[in-house]
Write a protein that holds these residues in place. Sequence first.
Motif, PDB file in Angstrom:
ATOM      1  N   LYS A  47       1.185  -1.347   0.633  1.00  0.00           N
ATOM      2  CA  LYS A  47       0.350  -0.514   0.059  1.00  0.00           C
ATOM      3  C   LYS A  47       0.377   1.674  -0.164  1.00  0.00           C
ATOM      4  N   THR A  48       2.387   1.201   0.713  1.00  0.00           N
ATOM      5  CA  THR A  48       2.901   2.470   0.216  1.00  0.00           C
ATOM      6  C   THR A  48       3.742   2.542  -1.050  1.00  0.00           C
ATOM      7  N   THR A  62       4.697   0.001  -6.807  1.00  0.00           N
ATOM      8  CA  THR A  62       3.741  -1.071  -6.000  1.00  0.00           C
ATOM      9  C   THR A  62       2.398  -0.577  -5.888  1.00  0.00           C
ATOM     10  N   THR A  63       1.425  -1.620  -5.724  1.00  0.00           N
ATOM     11  CA  THR A  63       0.068  -1.412  -5.398  1.00  0.00           C
ATOM     12  C   THR A  63      -0.756   0.148  -4.978  1.00  0.00           C
ATOM     13  N   GLY A  64       0.110   0.454  -4.360  1.00  0.00           N
ATOM     14  CA  GLY A  64       0.302   2.034  -3.387  1.00  0.00           C
ATOM     15  C   GLY A  64       0.106   2.721  -4.690  1.00  0.00           C
ATOM     16  N   PHE A  65       1.321   2.601  -5.566  1.00  0.00           N
ATOM     17  CA  PHE A  65       1.884   3.883  -5.943  1.00  0.00           C
ATOM     18  C   PHE A  65       0.697   4.132  -7.497  1.00  0.00           C
ATOM     19  N   ILE A  66      -0.016   3.203  -8.043  1.00  0.00           N
ATOM     20  CA  ILE A  66      -0.443   3.197  -9.319  1.00  0.00           C
ATOM     21  C   ILE A  66      -1.548   3.312  -8.459  1.00  0.00           C
ATOM     22  N   ALA A 115       4.644   4.086   5.779  1.00  0.00           N
ATOM     23  CA  ALA A 115       3.613   3.474   5.627  1.00  0.00           C
ATOM     24  C   ALA A 115       2.477   4.118   6.213  1.00  0.00           C
ATOM     25  N   SER A 116       2.876   5.527   6.899  1.00  0.00           N
ATOM     26  CA  SER A 116       1.993   6.115   7.344  1.00  0.00           C
ATOM     27  C   SER A 116       1.142   7.281   6.488  1.00  0.00           C
ATOM     28  N   SER A 138      16.486  -2.936   1.228  1.00  0.00           N
ATOM     29  CA  SER A 138      17.721  -2.072   0.659  1.00  0.00           C
ATOM     30  C   SER A 138      17.552  -1.142  -0.620  1.00  0.00           C
ATOM     31  N   ASN A 139      16.810  -1.443  -1.196  1.00  0.00           N
ATOM     32  CA  ASN A 139      16.212  -0.445  -1.962  1.00  0.00           C
ATOM     33  C   ASN A 139      15.419   1.222  -1.551  1.00  0.00           C
ATOM     34  N   LEU A 140      14.977   0.664  -0.861  1.00  0.00           N
ATOM     35  CA  LEU A 140      14.498   2.173   0.161  1.00  0.00           C
ATOM     36  C   LEU A 140      15.002   3.053   1.018  1.00  0.00           C
ATOM     37  N   SER A 141      16.927   2.626   1.523  1.00  0.00           N
ATOM     38  CA  SER A 141      17.672   3.074   1.994  1.00  0.00           C
ATOM     39  C   SER A 141      17.717   4.241   1.395  1.00  0.00           C
TER      40      SER A 141
END
Length: 313
Positions: A47-48, A62-66, A115-116, A138-141
């Motif tokens: 969802k993020t 992510t599905t949240g992005f779309i 996520a918030s 690791s890709n979110l750093s």
Amino acid sequence: FFFIKNTANAIVVDYEIENFLKEITNPILSASKINLQYPGFVVLVDKTPNAFVDPLNRVFVTTGFISFVNSPEGITGVLAHEIGHIEARHIDKRVSKLNEKKLAASITNILSLSASILSNNSDVFIASNVTSNEIIKSNLSNYSKDQEREADIIALGYLEESKISTQGLEDLLKKMIFLSEKTGIKENEINIFSHPYKTERIHLINKFQETSKYNNSFFSDETVKKFKFVQAKINGYTLSLKDNQSIYKDPSSNFGKYALSISYAKEGYLHESINLINEIITIYPNNPYFYETKGEILISFGYSDEANKFFRK
């Protein structure tokens, strides 16, 4: 399709979504001359809202992005940015650094803050097991500011060559800043995220727009319609029935009917679900995705023989 409850980080295997992403990004790929590793664009159930590149040069969204983006130009702009990271070999430059630094605690905080922005528990729709949490973390750093700016500059060039407006990317960055600050994260704190949504990125886009020939060059109404149906499908599978009823309040909305047909099925309401998907099929009798969705609804209730008729159709 399979349904797995309470499972995160699953890969979405869905031809409607995959085909749409390919359609709106093919011009960018042609401009970049980059061949993405198969399957190219990978959609994760999360969802993020996020997009990133992995060491194999696959682009994850992510599905949240779309669901979060307001326009297909916004999706294309972000994917152009990620392809810009590939062209500049940013991931290769970062891998050794990531291996040297153990940022588990920081990454956890980043995920929590991200996520918030969009937080709901839901069932997920998937086809196969996914990449591990560690790959995503690791890709979110943190990306460096210079790498982000370079990827933006490359992306703006791709968009111009593809004759696609940069307005969608600008609108997305503004929306992220607004919602982040609404949740209490101030603009000067956003650089802790993987993609800092700083106003200087928007200023860069605005400066580019001063000489762009394609500020008003948008996707067709047909592409926008496909985009909204893809959003509706994702919302149907990832949000609760109550949430979808809140989002799609207009009973005449075909996008709402699509989302709610899936959402009702998830909640066990077969009659309501079938009625809605039948309405959509009547309006769009030549759209194969709606027959497929009806088959998925029927098979989830155990009507395999009836479902197969729609899969074959």
